[in-house]
Motif scaffolding. Structure first.
Motif, mmCIF file in Angstrom:
data_model
loop_
_atom_site.group_PDB
_atom_site.id
_atom_site.type_symbol
_atom_site.label_atom_id
_atom_site.label_comp_id
_atom_site.label_asym_id
_atom_site.label_seq_id
_atom_site.Cartn_x
_atom_site.Cartn_y
_atom_site.Cartn_z
ATOM 1 N N PHE A 1 -34.278 28.315 -13.937
ATOM 2 C CA PHE A 1 -35.727 28.408 -13.744
ATOM 3 C C PHE A 1 -36.134 27.615 -12.502
ATOM 4 C CE2 PHE A 1 -40.163 27.555 -14.323
ATOM 5 C CZ PHE A 1 -40.681 28.528 -15.162
ATOM 6 N N LEU A 2 -35.602 26.380 -12.420
ATOM 7 C CA LEU A 2 -35.974 25.524 -11.282
ATOM 8 C C LEU A 2 -35.492 26.157 -9.970
ATOM 9 C CD1 LEU A 2 -35.134 22.046 -12.858
ATOM 10 C CD2 LEU A 2 -37.419 22.913 -12.324
ATOM 11 N N ALA A 3 -34.309 26.761 -9.999
ATOM 12 C CA ALA A 3 -33.766 27.381 -8.783
ATOM 13 C C ALA A 3 -34.652 28.559 -8.376
ATOM 14 C CB ALA A 3 -32.333 27.851 -9.030
ATOM 15 N N HIS A 4 -35.070 29.341 -9.375
ATOM 16 C CA HIS A 4 -35.917 30.507 -9.086
ATOM 17 C C HIS A 4 -37.270 30.050 -8.536
ATOM 18 C CE1 HIS A 4 -36.732 34.747 -9.386
ATOM 19 N NE2 HIS A 4 -37.913 34.476 -9.917
ATOM 20 N N LYS A 5 -37.791 28.975 -9.132
ATOM 21 C CA LYS A 5 -39.089 28.426 -8.684
ATOM 22 C C LYS A 5 -38.989 28.006 -7.215
ATOM 23 C CE LYS A 5 -42.013 24.469 -10.008
ATOM 24 N NZ LYS A 5 -41.678 23.562 -8.939
ATOM 25 N N LYS B 1 -36.874 29.075 -5.018
ATOM 26 C CA LYS B 1 -36.714 30.255 -4.149
ATOM 27 C C LYS B 1 -38.085 30.860 -3.832
ATOM 28 C CE LYS B 1 -34.605 34.519 -4.984
ATOM 29 N NZ LYS B 1 -33.719 35.188 -5.911
ATOM 30 N N LEU B 2 -38.923 30.975 -4.858
ATOM 31 C CA LEU B 2 -40.252 31.557 -4.643
ATOM 32 C C LEU B 2 -41.082 30.675 -3.716
ATOM 33 C CD1 LEU B 2 -41.103 32.801 -8.268
ATOM 34 C CD2 LEU B 2 -40.386 34.173 -6.323
ATOM 35 N N GLU B 3 -40.945 29.354 -3.890
ATOM 36 C CA GLU B 3 -41.708 28.438 -3.026
ATOM 37 C C GLU B 3 -41.235 28.558 -1.572
ATOM 38 O OE1 GLU B 3 -42.676 25.248 -6.576
ATOM 39 O OE2 GLU B 3 -41.156 24.730 -5.066
ATOM 40 N N ASP B 4 -39.903 28.696 -1.390
ATOM 41 C CA ASP B 4 -39.373 28.870 -0.031
ATOM 42 C C ASP B 4 -39.942 30.129 0.621
ATOM 43 O OD1 ASP B 4 -37.962 26.623 -0.446
ATOM 44 O OD2 ASP B 4 -36.001 27.606 -0.770
ATOM 45 N N LEU B 5 -40.200 31.143 -0.238
ATOM 46 C CA LEU B 5 -40.759 32.401 0.288
ATOM 47 C C LEU B 5 -42.288 32.334 0.377
ATOM 48 C CD1 LEU B 5 -38.581 34.893 -1.809
ATOM 49 C CD2 LEU B 5 -38.440 34.529 0.661
ATOM 50 N N LYS B 6 -42.813 31.118 0.129
ATOM 51 C CA LYS B 6 -44.277 30.873 0.177
ATOM 52 C C LYS B 6 -45.031 31.709 -0.863
ATOM 53 C CE LYS B 6 -44.323 28.352 4.152
ATOM 54 N NZ LYS B 6 -43.053 27.706 3.853
ATOM 55 N N THR C 1 -46.867 31.456 -4.006
ATOM 56 C CA THR C 1 -47.388 30.303 -4.749
ATOM 57 C C THR C 1 -48.097 30.697 -6.043
ATOM 58 O OG1 THR C 1 -49.308 30.474 -3.343
ATOM 59 C CG2 THR C 1 -47.701 28.741 -2.777
ATOM 60 N N ASP C 2 -48.346 32.003 -6.220
ATOM 61 C CA ASP C 2 -49.123 32.390 -7.414
ATOM 62 C C ASP C 2 -48.233 32.945 -8.521
ATOM 63 O OD1 ASP C 2 -48.348 34.618 -6.098
ATOM 64 O OD2 ASP C 2 -50.246 35.708 -6.318
ATOM 65 N N SER C 3 -46.956 32.522 -8.575
ATOM 66 C CA SER C 3 -46.058 33.076 -9.591
ATOM 67 C C SER C 3 -46.247 32.316 -10.912
ATOM 68 C CB SER C 3 -44.609 32.941 -9.148
ATOM 69 O OG SER C 3 -44.147 31.655 -9.459
ATOM 70 N N HIS C 4 -45.585 32.813 -11.957
ATOM 71 C CA HIS C 4 -45.669 32.142 -13.266
ATOM 72 C C HIS C 4 -44.631 31.034 -13.382
ATOM 73 C CE1 HIS C 4 -48.537 35.097 -14.533
ATOM 74 N NE2 HIS C 4 -47.708 36.063 -14.173
ATOM 75 N N TYR C 5 -43.838 30.860 -12.333
ATOM 76 C CA TYR C 5 -42.757 29.877 -12.404
ATOM 77 C C TYR C 5 -43.282 28.490 -12.030
ATOM 78 C CZ TYR C 5 -39.737 33.758 -13.257
ATOM 79 O OH TYR C 5 -39.169 34.859 -13.847
#
Ligand code: HEM
Length: 507
Positions: A276-280, A282-287, A289-293
């Motif tokens: 979960f933390l890794a996926h979070k 990854k999403l932050e690196d892709l900017k 910010t509005d995900s559920h993670y």
């Protein structure tokens, strides 16, 4: 000319009149159909149908009412209107054929205490966040365990720890509740955190104990009353305790996640939390910010996986050992099958096919013990007309699993512990349509595969190693099968002896 005009006018008036009557009839009949609500006992003002409910066994009161009002009916718990679904056909039709309509989670006042304001995670989540959290958890349960050799190895390793605890009692009576819960909890812990805990770990012990206590608190009469009359029972002692336990378990989960975060290596995820933390990240690196993670959703999901994955399987295992002690002839047959088919070697998951009697005993335990009598509460996601009854969006719906697992039209002897329910005339295992302890449809238990593997391996390995008996001086028939009061039907506190079979065989 005049006469023709008159004739035409009266013709038009009659036609208009007939048309209006038709429209009125169709409107009346349609609105009657669309507002035909499920029948039910007449509620009293404020109390609703409270006087018809046994607060310690609401499911049994509801089964009784279904005999009079049918398989879809309405009751009022205080002023809260609830629709009850009863019987295998109706529960399945609603949860599977109308999966979306009946697929939301209802947050009662007591489940609000569990979920907090966030109402996220899996157990108490709804909408897009729930969908994403469930999808991610299921794919991780698969990657880190369920149905895989990895999970099998973890379970087999854990069984050894549990056997050691049982052996230390040297055949003397003891309560197996705590050690079974620790062992089972370690399986989901390995998947969620990537490692197991020692049974002596104080933090772990507290987390397991609090999760178990919460089920008892949430099932107490005062919490049922709180659900019906929240404004009166909000200060109930059990509620205060439940809220404190939930807050402490959440804080503890945050600490555990914090420790994993400090040592996170996204290339080598140890378990669900790391993933979960890794996926979070990854999403932050892709900017994005509005995900559920987010951390809040991670804490809620990890808490629900830990709680849902511990007491359910632990309670079922305690039932099956109690039933073995109560029905020694059935225990004889399980042990005879094990000796004949696998001998002394470690039982593996693939042996299920060649151990039909043991498999039947586990299924029958799940049916008879009926540990989730009303599943978890659902609600309608939209207005729906079901079996001719109109149910408004947002109505709480209770799938009455007691009425499925003990359905008189489905089971030959619904209230008796009878493994033959799952055996054909050649003593081969048979699946049964009304076997629904994990519920059905889009909210069905995502841990079913893992739970089944745990139950099979724990049960067969324990019965292979020990003979389970009542304490000396207690007759088998005196072992009490009355469940304790809790949200899940758990056995009442009891002690059993686990007598090493090596000793018996050498005698
Ligand atoms: C014998 C063991 C188990 C039984 C009988 C059981 C039964 C159930 C039932 C009846 C529900 C409610 C379904 C509904 O709302 O209709 C449920 C939900 C759930 N169970 Fe299990 N369960 C067991 C083990 C597990 C395990 C090992 C896990 C861990 C992975 C787990 C995780 C969950 C979760 C996360 C939910 C919520 C699903 C959702 O709301 O979408 N359960 N379970």
């Amino acid at each position: 000319m005049m006469m023709l005009e008159d004739l035409f006018q009266s013709y038009v008036s009659v036609a208009l009149m007939v048309g209006l009557i038709c429209i009125l009839i169709s409107f009346l009949s349609r609105s009657k159909d669309e507002t035909r609500e499920p029948p039910g006992p007449k509620p009293l003002p404020l109390l609703g149908n409270l006087l018809q409910m046994d607060l310690k066994r609401i499911d049994c009161s509801l089964v009784d009412l279904s005999k009079k009002y049918g398989s879809v009916f309405t009751v009022y718990l205080g002023s809260q209107k609830v629709v009850i679904l009863a019987g295998n056909k109706t529960v399945k039709e609603a949860l599977v054929n109308y999966a979306v309509e009946f697929g939301e989670r209802y947050i009662s006042p007591s489940s609000h205490d569990f979920s907090g304001e966030q109402r996220n995670g899996i157990l108490f989540g709804n909408g897009e966040s729930w969908k994403e959290m469930r999808r991610f958890a299921v794919s991780n349960l698969r990657d880190f365990g369920m149905g895989k050799k990895a999970a099998e190895d973890k379970i087999i390793e854990e069984i050894q720890y549990l056997i050691d605890v049982f052996e230390r009692h040297e055949g003397q009576p003891f309560s197996n509740a705590k050690s079974i819960n620790y062992a089972v909890s370690n399986i989901i812990s390995s998947i969620v955190f990537g490692s197991r805990f020692e049974y002596s770990d104080e933090e772990f012990k507290l987390m397991v104990t609090r999760a178990n206590e919460n089920l008892q608190l949430a099932g107490s009469s005062s919490m049922q009353l709180f659900n019906m009359f929240p404004w009166i029972f909000r200060w109930a002692r059990n509620r205060m305790r439940l809220k404190r336990n939930v807050a402490e378990n959440r804080n503890q989960m945050k600490r555990l996640i914090g420790r994993l975060q400090e040592t996170l290596n996204v290339e080598m995820c140890r378990g669900y939390v790391d993933s979960f933390l890794a996926h979070k990240q990854k999403l932050e690196d892709l900017k994005i910010t509005d995900s559920h993670y987010n951390l809040d959703n991670l804490v809620s999901t990890a808490v629900s996986l830990f709680a849902a994955g511990t007491d359910t399987t632990g309670t079922t295992l305690r039932w099956v050992l109690l039933l073995m002690a109560k029905y020694p002839q059935i225990q004889d047959q399980v042990q005879a099958e094990l000796s004949r088919v696998v001998g002394d070697r470690q039982v593996r998951a693939e042996d299920r096919k060649i151990l039909p009697f043991a498999d039947a005993v586990i299924h029958e335990t799940q049916r008879f013990a009926n540990i989730f009598p009303i599943a978890l509460r659902h609600q309608t996601s939209t207005d729906v007309t079901f079996q001719g009854y109109f149910i408004r969006k947002g109505t709480p719906v209770f799938p009455l699993l007691t009425s499925v697992l003990w359905d008189e039209s489905e089971w030959e002897s619904p209230r008796t512990f009878n493994p033959a329910h799952f055996l054909d005339k050649d003593r081969k295992f048979v699946k049964r349509d009304a076997f629904m302890p994990f519920s059905a449809g889009r909210r069905a238990c995502p841990g079913e595969g893992l739970a089944k593997m745990e139950l099979f391996l724990f049960f067969t390995s324990l019965v292979q190693r020990f003979r389970f008996t009542p304490p000396p001086g207690v007759k088998e028939e005196d072992l009490d099968l009355t469940p304790a009061v809790a949200v899940t039907r758990m056995p009442s506190p009891h002690e059993l002896c686990a007598i090493s079979r090596e000793g018996i065989q050498n005698e």
